[in-house]
Design a protein around this motif. Structure first.
Motif, PDB file in Angstrom:
ATOM      1  N   PHE A  75      -7.050   5.159  -0.464  1.00  0.00           N
ATOM      2  CA  PHE A  75      -6.141   4.523   0.334  1.00  0.00           C
ATOM      3  C   PHE A  75      -6.719   3.131   0.923  1.00  0.00           C
ATOM      4  CE2 PHE A  75      -2.656   6.991  -0.371  1.00  0.00           C
ATOM      5  CZ  PHE A  75      -2.986   8.404  -0.307  1.00  0.00           C
ATOM      6  N   ARG A  76      -7.857   3.365   1.393  1.00  0.00           N
ATOM      7  CA  ARG A  76      -8.594   2.390   2.113  1.00  0.00           C
ATOM      8  C   ARG A  76      -9.641   1.907   1.297  1.00  0.00           C
ATOM      9  NH1 ARG A  76      -6.376   6.181   5.060  1.00  0.00           N
ATOM     10  NH2 ARG A  76      -5.103   5.644   6.869  1.00  0.00           N
ATOM     11  N   SER A  77      -9.784   1.836   0.114  1.00  0.00           N
ATOM     12  CA  SER A  77     -10.738   1.257  -0.711  1.00  0.00           C
ATOM     13  C   SER A  77     -10.644  -0.201  -0.941  1.00  0.00           C
ATOM     14  CB  SER A  77     -10.830   1.687  -2.154  1.00  0.00           C
ATOM     15  OG  SER A  77      -9.628   1.714  -2.966  1.00  0.00           O
ATOM     16  N   GLY A  78      -9.454  -0.736  -0.933  1.00  0.00           N
ATOM     17  CA  GLY A  78      -9.187  -2.115  -1.295  1.00  0.00           C
ATOM     18  C   GLY A  78      -9.290  -2.448  -2.633  1.00  0.00           C
ATOM     19  N   ASP A  79      -9.289  -1.352  -3.427  1.00  0.00           N
ATOM     20  CA  ASP A  79      -9.633  -1.445  -5.008  1.00  0.00           C
ATOM     21  C   ASP A  79      -8.331  -2.067  -5.808  1.00  0.00           C
ATOM     22  OD1 ASP A  79     -10.135  -0.803  -7.729  1.00  0.00           O
ATOM     23  OD2 ASP A  79     -11.199   0.823  -7.145  1.00  0.00           O
TER      24      ASP A  79
ATOM     25  N   ARG B 107      -9.944   8.697   0.013  1.00  0.00           N
ATOM     26  CA  ARG B 107     -10.561   7.265   0.415  1.00  0.00           C
ATOM     27  C   ARG B 107     -10.119   6.261  -0.367  1.00  0.00           C
ATOM     28  NH1 ARG B 107     -16.596  10.071  -0.181  1.00  0.00           N
ATOM     29  NH2 ARG B 107     -15.245  10.884  -2.175  1.00  0.00           N
TER      30      ARG B 107
ATOM     31  N   LEU C 258      -4.409  -0.415  -6.083  1.00  0.00           N
ATOM     32  CA  LEU C 258      -3.356  -0.911  -5.367  1.00  0.00           C
ATOM     33  C   LEU C 258      -2.408  -1.328  -6.509  1.00  0.00           C
ATOM     34  CD1 LEU C 258      -5.541  -2.902  -3.169  1.00  0.00           C
ATOM     35  CD2 LEU C 258      -4.176  -1.024  -2.438  1.00  0.00           C
TER      36      LEU C 258
ATOM     37  N   ASN D 118       0.834  -1.223   0.001  1.00  0.00           N
ATOM     38  CA  ASN D 118       0.064   0.014  -0.012  1.00  0.00           C
ATOM     39  C   ASN D 118       1.062   1.486  -0.092  1.00  0.00           C
ATOM     40  OD1 ASN D 118      -1.897   2.067   1.414  1.00  0.00           O
ATOM     41  ND2 ASN D 118      -3.141   0.426   1.055  1.00  0.00           N
TER      42      ASN D 118
END
Lengths: 817, 345
Positions: B334-338, B332, B342, B113
Motif C-alpha cells: 500500500f505504501r510502496s509507491g510501486d 507493505r 498502483l 490508492n
C-alpha cells in the motif's frame, strides 16, 4: 493459560461435554487458543511388570526383558539394563504413538515390532521424556510399586484429561483467572451453579511456633504491600508424587522436586506466586547467625545470579529480596541461584507476597525476564490471597516432604485491602446492556460468583470479594453480569436519531475532490510514511531543524517526522523508472508537522498537503511547465481563476515557507511560489542541477506542493457561467512583440480586460511564445475566440479591438506584429 | 588537491564523497566538530617522525581550510550554479516550446490508492447512518493518547515499546481512540455520533502482515440510554452494508481500558459464507474489531455525565480488510509507491 478439566473438576462440577465447555469459555471468558485431548495423546499406553531379565547375546548395551502386560507375556529389548523383576513400567505396544518423540530423525513416533541385533522386541518401555512428563531419557520410568500390570496408564495418572488453553490477552485484566480456582468459579457461574471457595481458602489456619527466629524488614511498603514469610524444617527433598508431576506437566510446568513443585502447584491453583529459599544457604550467604530477610530497592550496579544461571545487573528501580545484605531474589520475578532448593535442602523459608504490578512489569521488560510469576504479578492480584495460599502450601510441604512448622508467621501487611461495596440500579443495568433481567436473576448470577448481595427497592448492594481486584466501578459488575447472561443473547437494536444529516467535514470532502481531480488528470495516488531518513532530507537539502525527531524509531531510516511531502515522493521515482515506467505522475495527500507551527491546543499544526511529482521526458522545454500544467488543471477545477506565480528567487524569505524550505532543493530561477489573494499557497518547480545530480534524479522531473488549509477557502463552486450567444464566433490571432522580461500573465490579463470591457464573450488561448537567440524581444501569440451577445461581429469590430489592444500593449513597451 | 600523507588523503576523498549525501550540519560536525576527523588528524601529528612533522602539519591545515571553504560555499549558496537564465513562471509553456500537447504528459491513466478508495466507501456508509467525520491526528500528546482513555501514567499499556515518542514527548498515535476525548468535547453535549478515520503508528517490526503505519477507523456514539444491544446492532448494520451481504455475528469477551463491558466482534466470513476459505483460515469466521461501552471515566473526562448518558465505541483496521478483499498478499504494498501495484486500481 492452560487449564486441566480434571483439575477444575476438583473444585466444581462440570456437566458439559468438551465441545460445549469450550464454547462456553469462548463466549463467556475469552478466546480459546488450543484444545488438547490427552486421552488421545496417551491412547493405548498400558502398565506392565518386569517378569525376568536376560543379557543380550550380541549386544553389551542391551538387555532382554519378559513383560507381563496383563494376562499376556511379551518380550522387549531395551537399552536400560537396570530394571529388575517386579519393576512396574509404562509400555507402548506396536501401533501406539508416543506422546513425545525424542528421536524424530529415527522414526515417526509410532512404535513397531522390530528386531534389535537379531532379537525380537515387541514394543517399547517408556522413559519420562517419551511420556512427556519430564526431561529424563536416560532410563525407563519406574511406576509406583503398587501399580498392577495391564492397566490404562492414562487413567492411573489422570491423563485422560482435556487441556484447554485460553488466550492470555483475553484475561489481561483478570488477575484471578490465572489460577484454577478463579476459572472454576467462573465455570460454576457459567453453569448457573453457586461456587464456594474451599475451606482452606476461606479460613486459612497456620500453626506457628518460636523454634527458629525470623527477622523480616520491609523497606518499600509502597511497592510491597504485603510480605508473608515462614520457616519449615525437617524437609526431605525428593521427586514429587506422580499425581503432582502429572498435573504440572499437563499445564506446561516442568516438575523439579517436591518443594518447588508445591510452590508452582499452589501458584497455578490460586494465581498467587510463591517462592521458597533454602534457609541454610541464606545463612551461609549472609554470614549472619539468625535468618534475616530485607526487602528493598536494589542499588545501581548490584548483581544477582538468577535460577537460570544468568548474572543480572540491577538498578535502583528494581525490587529485591535480600538476606539482610545482598540480593537473593529479584522480587516477584525470579529467585537467586545460590539460595535455590536442591537435594541438600533441609530447612526452607516460604515467601507469599504482593508486589506493585507496574514496577514488576518495568523490571521484567528491562531485564527481559518473563516468568509465570511475572504474568500474574503484572495483573492486579489480591493481597488477601497471600495467607490462604501459604497456609495450604505449608500443609502440602508437611504431607509430601515431611516438613514441620518452625517459626512464627511473619506477616507485614500495613494497609489491608477490604471488600468494596458497589450499588447497581437494575433499570440502569438493563438499559446499558440492553436486557430485561430481574433483580433476582442478577442477584443469582452475582451470588454464584461469590459476590455478597443485598437488595433494596430496585437497587442491589454488592460486596465485591477482594480476589476481584478488577472490579472497581458498577460498570465492571455490568460486564460480569452481561458476560454470564451471554453477550450473544443480547438482542440487537438500533439507536434512533433525528433525520438531520451529519455535518460535512470540509477538509475531508475537499481532499476527496482533489483526489478525483488529480487522478482524473492521469496521476497515480501513492501513500508514503510520515517517518523519514535524515539522509534523504540531506540529499534534497532539506533542513532538519524544523523536523520532529523520534526517541525510539524503528530504524535510522525512520527517525524524523516529515514536515513536507516532496522528498518522500521523489524517493519513489527512480525505482519505478527502473521497472520501465518512463512517463508518470505520482501524488500524495497527507499531513506534515513542523516545529515552527502550532495549533490552538499548542500541539504541532496538522498541515495538509498535496504533493505531486511529474515525470515527463517528452517535453523539451523546462520541466517546470509540466507541473505548472497540472497546477492549472487543478486550479481550473477549483474555479480559481486569478492567481500569481512568483519566481522562488524573488519570493521574500520568511514570508513564504516555501522559500525557506525549498530554496536549496529547487532551482530558484525555474521554480515559483503560487500566490492567491496575497496568500502563499504552494510551490511549483524543478530540482536544482546540483540536487538532481546528488539524488540521481533526471532533470526532466518537476513537482508541486500545495498547502490545503490555505487552498480550501479559496476554492469556489462558482463556475462563472456565461450564457452562450447564438451568433457566430470570430477567431482572431494576435501576435504581441514585447520585451523579454514581460510576464505572459500581464499580456493575458491585459487582453482579458480589454475584451471584458467591451463585453465580448471570449475564450483566450495562448498559442506560442517565440524568441530568437540574441534578440531583446519575444513574440507572444494569442488566439481569441469572440462572440457578441446580440449580433455578428464585423471586420470593423475586429479593427477596433486591434486598435485598443495596440494602445494597451504600448504600455508594456510592446506592439502588435 | 594532492596530499602526500595517506590519512589526510583518505579524509579528503571521504569529505568530497560526503558532500553529495550528508546535510550541512552533519558535514560540519563530522569534519570540523569537537571529535571530528580533522581534529583527529591534527592530534595524530605526535606520531609523525620529527623530520616530517612540518609538512604534515601544513597539509592538515590545508585540508582543514579546504573543508571550511567548501562548507561555507554550500551554506551560502541558495542559488545553485548551472542555471543562469530564469523562466517566466506565468507562461503556459516554455519559450519556443509551444507544443502544449507535450507540456503535460499524454495518455496517462490515473488511479487512486486502494486504501483511500476503500476509506471513502466506508465513510460514505457511516455518513448515511448519520455519523460525522472527524479525522484523527497524526501527532498527539500523552494526555489524549492515554490519560483520557483511563490509562494513567505507569500503566503497562503506556510502555515505550509499544508506541513511538518524539524527543518532546509527543506521540504518533497508536490508535485513533486518541481523538475520543476531543470529539466528545467538541460536540459539547450528546448526541455524539462520530467516525474517526486516521493513520496509526505501531512500533513493530514490519513483514508481509505487519506495518508500522496503518489506517484505522474509530467510531463513537453517545446519547441517552445507549446500550450494548444498540452497539451490536449498529456495527452489524454497518458491516452488512460494507460487505453487501447478510452476516451472522458473535462476540467474545475482551479487554480494553477505555471500555466496559468490552468485546471482540466476529462475523461469519463474508467471502466464503461460512463454508471455509483461506481468508478466514477455514474457520468460517473473521475477527474484525474491538468494541465496547465507553468507560464512565472517559465520558466524565470529556465533560459528559455518565449517570445521564452512555455510549459505545469501536475501532478496526482498514489495511487487512482491503488486503483480503483484493487478494493482496503483502501489506507493505500500500505504501510502496510501486506503479505495478498502483495501476491495478
Amino acid at each position: 493459560m492452560k487449564i486441566s478439566v480434571n483439575w477444575l473438576k476438583q473444585y466444581t462440577d462440570i456437566d458439559l461435554k468438551t465441545d460445549d465447555l469450550v464454547h462456553a469459555l469462548e463466549t463467556k471468558v475469552g478466546a480459546v487458543e488450543e484444545v488438547i485431548d490427552l486421552s488421545e495423546k496417551y491412547k493405548g499406553i498400558i502398565t506392565a511388570e518386569i517378569m525376568s531379565k536376560k543379557e543380550h547375546p550380541d549386544a553389551d548395551k542391551l538387555a532382554i526383558y519378559q513383560l507381563n502386560i496383563g494376562g499376556k507375556e511379551i518380550q522387549v529389548v531395551a537399552g536400560d539394563k537396570t530394571l529388575v523383576a517386579g519393576d512396574k513400567v509404562a509400555y507402548f505396544a506396536p501401533g501406539v504413538k508416543v506422546p513425545y518423540n525424542a528421536h524424530p530423525e529415527k522414526y515417526d513416533g509410532v512404535v513397531s515390532k522390530i528386531s534389535l541385533r537379531g532379537v525380537e522386541s515387541e514394543g517399547m518401555m517408556a522413559s519420562e521424556i517419551e511420556l512427556d512428563l519430564g526431561a529424563d531419557h536416560s532410563k525407563v520410568m519406574r511406576l509406583d510399586p503398587s501399580v498392577k500390570a495391564g492397566e490404562s496408564f492414562a487413567k492411573l495418572y489422570d491423563l485422560d484429561d482435556v487441556i484447554i488453553d485460553i488466550e492470555n490477552k483475553a484475561l489481561a485484566n483478570r488477575g484471578d483467572l490465572f489460577g484454577i480456582l478463579g476459572i472454576a468459579r467462573e465455570l460454576s457461574g457459567i453453569q448457573g451453579k453457586p461456587f464456594s471457595s474451599p475451606d482452606w481458602y476461606a479460613k486459612p489456619n497456620i500453626e506457628e511456633n518460636d523454634q527458629i527466629p525470623l527477622k523480616i524488614t520491609n523497606e518499600i511498603e509502597a511497592f510491597c504491600r504485603r510480605y508473608i514469610g515462614f520457616i519449615m524444617d525437617n524437609v526431605t527433598i525428593s521427586e514429587s508424587p506422580t499425581w503432582l508431576k502429572s498435573l504440572l506437566s499437563k499445564v506446561g510446568i516442568r516438575p523439579i522436586n517436591n518443594v518447588v513443585d508445591i510452590t508452582n502447584y499452589m501458584m497455578y491453583l490460586t494465581s498467587q506466586p510463591l517462592h521458597a529459599f533454602d534457609l541454610d544457604k541464606v545463612l551461609a550467604k549472609s554470614g549472619k547467625k539468625e535468618t534475616e530477610i530485607l526487602i528493598r530497592l536494589a542499588k545501581n550496579g548490584e548483581t544477582i545470579t538468577t535460577l537460570d544461571g544468568k548474572t543480572v545487573v540491577l538498578d535502583d528501580s528494581t525490587m529485591v529480596i535480600t538476606d539482610g545484605n545482598d540480593p537473593i531474589a529479584i522480587a516477584g520475578v525470579m529467585g537467586g541461584l545460590d539460595t535455590e532448593i536442591d537435594n541438600t535442602t533441609k530447612r526452607i523459608i516460604i515467601e507469599s507476597a504482593s508486589f506493585d504490578r507496574y514496577n514488576i512489569r518495568k523490571t521484567s521488560m528491562r531485564l527481559g525476564l518473563f516468568t509465570e510469576a511475572v504474568t500474574r504479578y503484572t495483573k492486579a492480584q489480591d493481597p488477601n490471597q497471600c495467607l490462604p495460599t501459604i497456609a495450604k502450601t505449608i500443609e502440602l510441604v508437611k504431607e509430601l516432604a515431611g516438613g514441620k512448622e518452625a517459626s512464627k508467621l511473619y506477616d507485614n501487611y500495613i494497609q489491608p485491602v477490604t471488600p468494596k461495596t458497589l450499588d447497581i440500579n437494575i433499570q440502569r443495568l438493563n438499559t446499558i446492556i440492553g436486557t430485561e433481567l430481574s433483580k433476582d436473576e442478577v442477584a443469582t448470577i452475582l451470588k454464584n460468583l461469590e459476590y455478597s448481595v443485598e437488595e433494596s427497592d430496585d437497587m442491589l448492594h454488592v460486596a465485591v470479594p477482594t480476589f476481584r481486584q478488577d472490579v472497581q466501578i458498577a460498570e465492571d459488575l455490568y460486564e460480569d453480569i452481561a458476560r454470564h447472561f451471554g453477550y450473544n443473547n443480547i438482542k440487537l437494536t438500533l439507536p434512533s436519531r433525528s433525520i438531520s444529516p451529519a455535518s460535512v467535514n470540509q477538509m475531508y470532502e475537499f481532499k476527496r475532490k482533489l483526489r478525483g481531480i488529480v487522478s482524473g488528470a492521469g496521476a497515480n495516488e501513492i501513500l508514503t510514511y510520515n517517518f523519514i531518513d535524515s539522509k534523504v532530507l540531506g540529499r534534497y537539502n532539506i533542513n532538519l531543524d524544523s523536523a520532529y525527531k523520534l526517541k525510539n524509531p524503528l530504524s535510522p531510516e525512520l527517525e524524523y517526522m516529515r514536515y513536507s511531502l516532496l522528498p518522500s515522493i521523489l524517493e519513489k521515482v527512480s525505482f519505478n523508472m527502473d521497472q520501465g515506467y518512463s512517463k508518470f505522475i505520482l501524488y500524495e495527500i497527507n499531513k506534515g508537522h513542523s516545529k515552527d507551527e502550532q495549533d490552538e491546543e499548542g500541539l504541532p499544526y496538522e498541515r495538509e498537503y498535496l504533493g505531486a511529482v511529474v515525470v515527463n521526458p517528452d517535453y523539451k522545454g523546462n520541466s517546470y511547465y509540466s507541473s505548472k500544467a497540472l497546477l492549472s488543471k487543478i486550479l481550473k477545477e477549483l474555479n480559481i481563476k486569478t492567481y500569481d506565480l512568483i519566481l522562488l528567487k524573488d519570493a521574500q524569505e520568511g514570508k513564504s515557507k516555501w522559500t525557506d524550505r525549498y530554496s536549496k532543493m529547487l532551482d530558484v530561477n525555474k521554480s515559483a511560489v503560487l500566490v492567491i489573494n496575497e496568500l502563499y499557497v504552494g510551490v511549483v518547480g524543478q530540482l536544482s542541477t546540483n540536487v538532481s545530480a546528488k539524488s540521481k534524479t533526471p532533470e526532466y522531473i518537476s513537482m508541486l506542493e500545495l498547502d490545503l488549509q490555505t487552498l480550501l477557502p479559496l476554492a469556489t463552486d462558482s463556475y462563472g457561467y456565461v450564457e452562450p450567444s447564438r451568433y457566430p464566433k470570430t477567431v482572431q490571432d494576435f501576435c504581441f512583440e514585447v520585451i523579454l522580461d514581460t510576464k505572459y500573465k500581464d499580456v493575458h490579463e491585459m487582453v482579458e480586460r480589454v475584451v471584458t470591457d467591451i463585453d465580448y464573450i471570449h475564450v483566450i488561448q495562448p498559442l506560442d511564445i517565440y524568441h530568437r537567440e540574441g534578440e531583446e524581444k519575444k513574440r507572444v501569440t494569442i488566439r481569441l475566440e469572440l462572440q457578441h451577445r446580440d449580433r455578428t461581429l464585423t471586420q470593423y469590430d475586429v479593427t477596433q479591438l486591434r486598435g485598443t489592444l495596440e494602445k494597451e500593449i504600448e504600455k508594456f513597451k510592446g506592439k502588435i506584429v | 588537491m594532492e596530499f602526500k600523507n595517506q590519512d589526510i588523503k583518505n579524509t579528503y576523498d571521504k569529505f568530497n564523497e560526503d558532500t553529495n549525501s550528508l546535510p550541512l550540519k552533519e558535514l560540519t560536525a563530522k569534519y570540523l566538530g569537537r571529535n571530528s576527523l580533522v581534529k583527529e588528524l591534527l592530534a595524530k601529528i605526535k606520531n609523525i617522525p620529527d623530520d616530517q612533522k612540518k609538512e604534515y602539519g601544513q597539509q592538515a591545515n590545508e585540508l582543514s581550510r579546504y573543508i571550511e571553504e567548501k562548507l561555507e560555499q554550500i551554506s551560502n549558496t541558495p542559488i545553485f550554479q548551472g542555471t543562469k537564465e530564469y523562466i517566466d513562471p506565468t507562461a503556459p509553456f516554455d519559450i519556443n516550446q509551444n507544443n502544449s500537447s507535450e507540456v503535460y504528459p499524454k495518455g496517462l491513466e490515473g488511479t487512486k490508492n486502494p486504501l483511500t478508495q476503500e476509506m471513502d466507501r466506508v465513510l460514505d456508509i457511516f455518513k448515511q447512518m448519520g455519523f460525522d467525520i472527524i479525522e484523527s491526528r497524526q501527532l498527539d500528546d500523552d494526555y489524549h493518547m492515554f490519560e483520557t482513555l483511563n490509562i494513567p501514567k505507569g500503566h503497562p499499556a503506556r510502555d515505550i515499546w509499544d508506541t513511538f515518542w518524539t524527543e518532546e514527548g509527543l506521540i504518533p498515535p497508536a490508535h485513533t481512540s486518541t481523538m475520543q476525548n476531543r470529539v466528545m468535547k467538541t460536540a459539547g453535549q450528546p448526541p455524539v455520533r462520530c467516525v474517526i478515520p486516521g493513520m496509526c503508528y505501531r512500533n513493530e517490526a514490519t513483514d508481509a502482515s505487519h506495518e508500522h503505519t496503518l489506517f484505522q477507523i474509530e467510531g463513537v456514539y453517545v446519547d441517552k440510554n445507549i446500550s450494548v444491544g444498540d452497539m451490536l446492532g449498529t456495527i452489524k448494520t454497518y458491516l452488512e452494508a460494507f460487505f453487501q451481504t447478510k452476516l451472522e455475528i458473535k462476540v467474545q469477551p475482551a479487554y480494553f481500558p477505555f471500555t466496559e463491558p468490552d468485546m471482540e466482534f466476529v462475523i461469519s466470513c463474508p467471502f466464503c459464507k461460512k463454508t471455509g476459505c483461506k481468508v478466514c483460515k477455514y474457520s468460517g469466521w473473521m475477527e474484525l474489531m474491538g468494541c465496547g461501552e465507553i468507560n464512565p471515566f472517559v465520558l466524565r473526562e470529556a465533560g459528559i455525565d455518565p449517570e445521564v448518558y452512555s455510549g459505545f465505541a469501536w475501532g478496526f483496521g482498514l489495511d487487512r480488510l482491503v488486503m483480503v478483499k483484493n487478494g493482496i498478499q503483502d501489506v507493505r504494498r500500500f505504501r510502496s509507491g510501486d506503479l505495478n501495484f498502483l495501476k491495478q486500481f
